[in-house]
Design a protein around this motif. Structure first.
Motif, PDB file in Angstrom:
ATOM      1  N   LYS A   1       0.799  -1.218   0.000  1.00 34.45           N
ATOM      2  CA  LYS A   1       0.000   0.000   0.000  1.00 34.45           C
ATOM      3  C   LYS A   1       0.838   1.276   0.000  1.00 34.45           C
ATOM      4  N   SER A   2       2.046   1.222   0.549  1.00 33.42           N
ATOM      5  CA  SER A   2       2.877   2.412   0.644  1.00 33.42           C
ATOM      6  C   SER A   2       4.332   2.007   0.882  1.00 33.42           C
ATOM      7  N   SER A   3       5.186   3.010   1.087  1.00 35.28           N
ATOM      8  CA  SER A   3       6.607   2.749   1.322  1.00 35.28           C
ATOM      9  C   SER A   3       7.075   3.541   2.539  1.00 35.28           C
ATOM     10  N   ILE A   4       8.224   3.165   3.045  1.00 32.64           N
ATOM     11  CA  ILE A   4       8.798   3.874   4.188  1.00 32.64           C
ATOM     12  C   ILE A   4       9.125   5.323   3.803  1.00 32.64           C
ATOM     13  N   LYS A   5       9.460   5.546   2.553  1.00 33.11           N
ATOM     14  CA  LYS A   5       9.752   6.901   2.062  1.00 33.11           C
ATOM     15  C   LYS A   5       8.507   7.794   2.192  1.00 33.11           C
ATOM     16  N   GLU A   6       7.335   7.239   1.897  1.00 33.15           N
ATOM     17  CA  GLU A   6       6.085   8.001   2.031  1.00 33.15           C
ATOM     18  C   GLU A   6       5.817   8.355   3.495  1.00 33.15           C
ATOM     19  N   VAL A   7       6.133   7.444   4.388  1.00 32.77           N
ATOM     20  CA  VAL A   7       5.960   7.711   5.820  1.00 32.77           C
ATOM     21  C   VAL A   7       6.897   8.837   6.246  1.00 32.77           C
ATOM     22  N   GLU A   8       8.148   8.782   5.805  1.00 29.55           N
ATOM     23  CA  GLU A   8       9.115   9.821   6.156  1.00 29.55           C
ATOM     24  C   GLU A   8       8.698  11.179   5.597  1.00 29.55           C
ATOM     25  N   LYS A   9       8.125  11.203   4.412  1.00 30.09           N
ATOM     26  CA  LYS A   9       7.639  12.468   3.833  1.00 30.09           C
ATOM     27  C   LYS A   9       6.504  13.047   4.670  1.00 30.09           C
ATOM     28  N   ALA A  10       5.588  12.199   5.131  1.00 32.14           N
ATOM     29  CA  ALA A  10       4.471  12.658   5.959  1.00 32.14           C
ATOM     30  C   ALA A  10       4.975  13.228   7.291  1.00 32.14           C
ATOM     31  N   ILE A  11       5.984  12.585   7.863  1.00 34.98           N
ATOM     32  CA  ILE A  11       6.561  13.052   9.126  1.00 34.98           C
ATOM     33  C   ILE A  11       7.262  14.393   8.920  1.00 34.98           C
ATOM     34  N   ALA A  12       7.977  14.541   7.810  1.00 42.67           N
ATOM     35  CA  ALA A  12       8.638  15.813   7.496  1.00 42.67           C
ATOM     36  C   ALA A  12       7.604  16.912   7.277  1.00 42.67           C
ATOM     37  N   LYS A  13       6.483  16.578   6.652  1.00 42.93           N
ATOM     38  CA  LYS A  13       5.413  17.557   6.434  1.00 42.93           C
ATOM     39  C   LYS A  13       4.844  18.033   7.770  1.00 42.93           C
ATOM     40  N   ALA A  14       4.906  17.166   8.787  1.00 43.85           N
ATOM     41  CA  ALA A  14       4.441  17.536  10.134  1.00 43.85           C
ATOM     42  C   ALA A  14       5.487  18.365  10.884  1.00 43.85           C
ATOM     43  N   GLY A  15       6.677  18.550  10.297  1.00 44.46           N
ATOM     44  CA  GLY A  15       7.693  19.413  10.895  1.00 44.46           C
ATOM     45  C   GLY A  15       8.884  18.718  11.505  1.00 44.46           C
ATOM     46  N   HIS A  16       8.955  17.398  11.392  1.00 42.46           N
ATOM     47  CA  HIS A  16      10.041  16.638  12.024  1.00 42.46           C
ATOM     48  C   HIS A  16      10.969  16.032  10.988  1.00 42.46           C
ATOM     49  N   ASP A  17      12.278  16.186  11.239  1.00 41.99           N
ATOM     50  CA  ASP A  17      13.293  15.643  10.335  1.00 41.99           C
ATOM     51  C   ASP A  17      13.509  14.158  10.586  1.00 41.99           C
ATOM     52  N   THR A  18      13.775  13.425   9.508  1.00 40.33           N
ATOM     53  CA  THR A  18      14.272  12.059   9.597  1.00 40.33           C
ATOM     54  C   THR A  18      15.645  12.063   8.946  1.00 40.33           C
ATOM     55  N   LYS A  19      16.298  10.938   8.980  1.00 38.66           N
ATOM     56  CA  LYS A  19      17.632  10.865   8.381  1.00 38.66           C
ATOM     57  C   LYS A  19      17.569  11.128   6.877  1.00 38.66           C
ATOM     58  N   ASN A  20      16.519  10.649   6.223  1.00 38.63           N
ATOM     59  CA  ASN A  20      16.430  10.727   4.766  1.00 38.63           C
ATOM     60  C   ASN A  20      15.613  11.903   4.243  1.00 38.63           C
ATOM     61  N   VAL A  21      14.682  12.424   5.043  1.00 40.54           N
ATOM     62  CA  VAL A  21      13.804  13.496   4.583  1.00 40.54           C
ATOM     63  C   VAL A  21      13.769  14.599   5.645  1.00 40.54           C
ATOM     64  N   LYS A  22      14.112  15.793   5.235  1.00 42.07           N
ATOM     65  CA  LYS A  22      14.127  16.943   6.152  1.00 42.07           C
ATOM     66  C   LYS A  22      12.855  17.765   5.971  1.00 42.07           C
ATOM     67  N   ALA A  23      12.322  18.257   7.075  1.00 41.38           N
ATOM     68  CA  ALA A  23      11.160  19.144   7.035  1.00 41.38           C
ATOM     69  C   ALA A  23      11.572  20.486   6.431  1.00 41.38           C
ATOM     70  N   THR A  24      10.652  21.119   5.735  1.00 39.09           N
ATOM     71  CA  THR A  24      10.936  22.461   5.227  1.00 39.09           C
ATOM     72  C   THR A  24      11.006  23.413   6.422  1.00 39.09           C
ATOM     73  N   ASP A  25      11.660  24.548   6.239  1.00 35.93           N
ATOM     74  CA  ASP A  25      11.731  25.541   7.314  1.00 35.93           C
ATOM     75  C   ASP A  25      10.330  26.011   7.704  1.00 35.93           C
ATOM     76  N   THR A  26       9.449  26.136   6.720  1.00 38.22           N
ATOM     77  CA  THR A  26       8.071  26.563   6.991  1.00 38.22           C
ATOM     78  C   THR A  26       7.361  25.560   7.883  1.00 38.22           C
ATOM     79  N   ASP A  27       7.477  24.273   7.586  1.00 40.88           N
ATOM     80  CA  ASP A  27       6.834  23.240   8.402  1.00 40.88           C
ATOM     81  C   ASP A  27       7.465  23.169   9.794  1.00 40.88           C
ATOM     82  N   TYR A  28       8.785  23.288   9.858  1.00 46.29           N
ATOM     83  CA  TYR A  28       9.478  23.264  11.156  1.00 46.29           C
ATOM     84  C   TYR A  28       9.056  24.452  12.020  1.00 46.29           C
ATOM     85  N   ASP A  29       8.946  25.618  11.424  1.00 46.97           N
ATOM     86  CA  ASP A  29       8.594  26.832  12.170  1.00 46.97           C
ATOM     87  C   ASP A  29       7.181  26.773  12.745  1.00 46.97           C
TER      88      ASP A  29
END
Length: 113
Positions: free
Chosen positions: A73-101
């Motif tokens: 149904k999905s991949s770990i990359k998609e999960v990491e993207k969703a977490i970054a969109k929520a403002g949290h960095d992972t090793k492979n996907v960084k949150a944007t400054d806007t989402d982090y702020d």
């Protein structure tokens, strides 16, 4: 005639047994930056927002997110993207400054650029 039918049934039975069933669910450990219980709720909610996530649990002490994911149904990359969109960095996907702020002050962690 009975022998042929019996032989055919045995062959079908052995063929069915020989086929290996693939596991749909895979377990992952992902490091996710965060600080507190609010981060825990946000990270887990973001993970569960991805189709196929069966289990998600983030530890405030180790910063490890344990995930069980249906890879059909999905991949770990998609999960990491969703977490970054929520403002949290992972090793492979960084949150944007806007989402982090958008994170609450106590949730803002030291970022490595």
């Amino acid at each position: 005639m009975k022998n042929i039918v019996l032989l055919l049934m045995l062959m079908i039975g052995f063929t069915t047994l020989a086929q290996e069933k693939k596991s749909k669910n895979a377990k992952y450990e992902v490091e996710v930056n965060g600080n507190c219980e609010m981060c825990k709720k946000r990270i887990e909610k973001a993970a569960f927002s991805v189709a196929g996530v069966k289990m998600a649990s983030w530890s405030t002490d180790s910063h490890q997110l344990s995930i069980v994911l249906n890879e059909e149904k999905s991949s770990i990359k998609e999960v990491e993207k969703a977490i970054a969109k929520a403002g949290h960095d992972t090793k492979n996907v960084k949150a944007t400054d806007t989402d982090y702020d958008k994170l609450h002050g106590c949730c803002q962690y030291e970022r490595i650029k």
